[in-house]
Every structure is written in structure tokens, then in C-alpha cells.
Design a protein around this motif. Sequence first.
Motif, PDB file in Angstrom:
ATOM      1  N   PHE A 170       0.825  -1.210   0.000  1.00  0.00           N
ATOM      2  CA  PHE A 170       0.000   0.000   0.000  1.00  0.00           C
ATOM      3  C   PHE A 170       0.859   1.260   0.000  1.00  0.00           C
ATOM      4  O   PHE A 170       0.561   2.229  -0.694  1.00  0.00           O
ATOM      5  CB  PHE A 170      -0.954   0.003   1.193  1.00  0.00           C
ATOM      6  CG  PHE A 170      -2.151  -0.884   1.014  1.00  0.00           C
ATOM      7  CD1 PHE A 170      -2.977  -0.759  -0.093  1.00  0.00           C
ATOM      8  CD2 PHE A 170      -2.463  -1.852   1.956  1.00  0.00           C
ATOM      9  CE1 PHE A 170      -4.081  -1.568  -0.263  1.00  0.00           C
ATOM     10  CE2 PHE A 170      -3.560  -2.669   1.802  1.00  0.00           C
ATOM     11  CZ  PHE A 170      -4.376  -2.534   0.681  1.00  0.00           C
ATOM     12  N   ALA A 171       1.940   1.267   0.761  1.00  0.00           N
ATOM     13  CA  ALA A 171       2.819   2.433   0.818  1.00  0.00           C
ATOM     14  C   ALA A 171       3.487   2.669  -0.539  1.00  0.00           C
ATOM     15  O   ALA A 171       3.612   3.820  -0.980  1.00  0.00           O
ATOM     16  CB  ALA A 171       3.872   2.250   1.906  1.00  0.00           C
ATOM     17  N   TYR A 172       3.896   1.589  -1.192  1.00  0.00           N
ATOM     18  CA  TYR A 172       4.541   1.742  -2.500  1.00  0.00           C
ATOM     19  C   TYR A 172       3.548   2.277  -3.524  1.00  0.00           C
ATOM     20  O   TYR A 172       3.876   3.153  -4.311  1.00  0.00           O
ATOM     21  CB  TYR A 172       5.111   0.401  -2.963  1.00  0.00           C
ATOM     22  CG  TYR A 172       5.769   0.498  -4.312  1.00  0.00           C
ATOM     23  CD1 TYR A 172       7.033   1.053  -4.446  1.00  0.00           C
ATOM     24  CD2 TYR A 172       5.122   0.062  -5.464  1.00  0.00           C
ATOM     25  CE1 TYR A 172       7.634   1.165  -5.677  1.00  0.00           C
ATOM     26  CE2 TYR A 172       5.718   0.164  -6.704  1.00  0.00           C
ATOM     27  CZ  TYR A 172       6.968   0.716  -6.800  1.00  0.00           C
ATOM     28  OH  TYR A 172       7.555   0.830  -8.024  1.00  0.00           O
ATOM     29  N   ARG A 173       2.315   1.756  -3.513  1.00  0.00           N
ATOM     30  CA  ARG A 173       1.307   2.235  -4.464  1.00  0.00           C
ATOM     31  C   ARG A 173       0.975   3.704  -4.227  1.00  0.00           C
ATOM     32  O   ARG A 173       0.719   4.442  -5.169  1.00  0.00           O
ATOM     33  CB  ARG A 173       0.055   1.385  -4.369  1.00  0.00           C
ATOM     34  CG  ARG A 173       0.221   0.048  -5.008  1.00  0.00           C
ATOM     35  CD  ARG A 173      -1.080  -0.684  -5.061  1.00  0.00           C
ATOM     36  NE  ARG A 173      -0.912  -1.974  -5.730  1.00  0.00           N
ATOM     37  CZ  ARG A 173      -1.885  -2.824  -5.928  1.00  0.00           C
ATOM     38  NH1 ARG A 173      -3.100  -2.541  -5.509  1.00  0.00           N
ATOM     39  NH2 ARG A 173      -1.648  -3.966  -6.531  1.00  0.00           N
ATOM     40  N   LYS A 174       0.964   4.114  -2.979  1.00  0.00           N
ATOM     41  CA  LYS A 174       0.668   5.508  -2.648  1.00  0.00           C
ATOM     42  C   LYS A 174       1.748   6.432  -3.230  1.00  0.00           C
ATOM     43  O   LYS A 174       1.446   7.530  -3.697  1.00  0.00           O
ATOM     44  CB  LYS A 174       0.597   5.660  -1.130  1.00  0.00           C
ATOM     45  CG  LYS A 174       0.301   7.050  -0.666  1.00  0.00           C
ATOM     46  CD  LYS A 174       0.282   7.110   0.850  1.00  0.00           C
ATOM     47  CE  LYS A 174       0.234   8.533   1.343  1.00  0.00           C
ATOM     48  NZ  LYS A 174       0.423   8.613   2.782  1.00  0.00           N
ATOM     49  N   ASP A 175       2.984   6.006  -3.198  1.00  0.00           N
ATOM     50  CA  ASP A 175       4.101   6.833  -3.668  1.00  0.00           C
ATOM     51  C   ASP A 175       4.516   6.530  -5.103  1.00  0.00           C
ATOM     52  O   ASP A 175       5.554   7.023  -5.556  1.00  0.00           O
ATOM     53  CB  ASP A 175       5.304   6.638  -2.753  1.00  0.00           C
ATOM     54  CG  ASP A 175       5.062   7.164  -1.362  1.00  0.00           C
ATOM     55  OD1 ASP A 175       4.199   8.029  -1.201  1.00  0.00           O
ATOM     56  OD2 ASP A 175       5.750   6.694  -0.431  1.00  0.00           O
ATOM     57  N   HIS A 188       7.685   8.030  -7.404  1.00  0.00           N
ATOM     58  CA  HIS A 188       8.777   7.153  -7.831  1.00  0.00           C
ATOM     59  C   HIS A 188       9.032   7.312  -9.318  1.00  0.00           C
ATOM     60  O   HIS A 188      10.181   7.302  -9.759  1.00  0.00           O
ATOM     61  CB  HIS A 188       8.437   5.695  -7.518  1.00  0.00           C
ATOM     62  CG  HIS A 188       8.482   5.379  -6.070  1.00  0.00           C
ATOM     63  ND1 HIS A 188       9.390   4.524  -5.524  1.00  0.00           N
ATOM     64  CD2 HIS A 188       7.740   5.814  -5.026  1.00  0.00           C
ATOM     65  CE1 HIS A 188       9.207   4.437  -4.226  1.00  0.00           C
ATOM     66  NE2 HIS A 188       8.197   5.212  -3.902  1.00  0.00           N
TER      67      HIS A 188
END
Length: 62
Positions: free
Chosen positions: A23-28, A32
Motif C-alpha cells: 500500500f505504501a509503494y502504491r501511494k508513492d 517514484h
Amino acid sequence: MFSQGQLIFGACFFAVFVIIMIFAYRKDLALHKVFYKGNYKVLLVFLLFIATLFAIKIFFKR
């Protein structure tokens, strides 16, 4: 070595940790794409370097 409770806790902790990281990766993801363009090149060079070290190790071992 580990009790059943410790193994269950470890498995649950790992599962929750992975889900939160996704979830954190998808948010950012948008950030990126802007700031980390070309990162795969660094990864490829690093992997090539590690592969070269292994090749040298095998070559000199014989």
C-alpha cells in the motif's frame, strides 16, 4: 526451536508487513516515476558486479 505461537506471530507479522509495504509503494508510485527514473540501470550494474565477483571466485577456485 520456535514455539507454535512464535511461528504464528512471525507469519502474521510478515503478512501484515508485506501488505502495508504494498500500500505504501502504491501511494508513492507517482513520485517514484518522477524522481527515480532509470533506477533499473543501477540495479543491473549492481547485479552484473555481483555476478562478476562470483565468476572470478569460481575461476580462481579451479
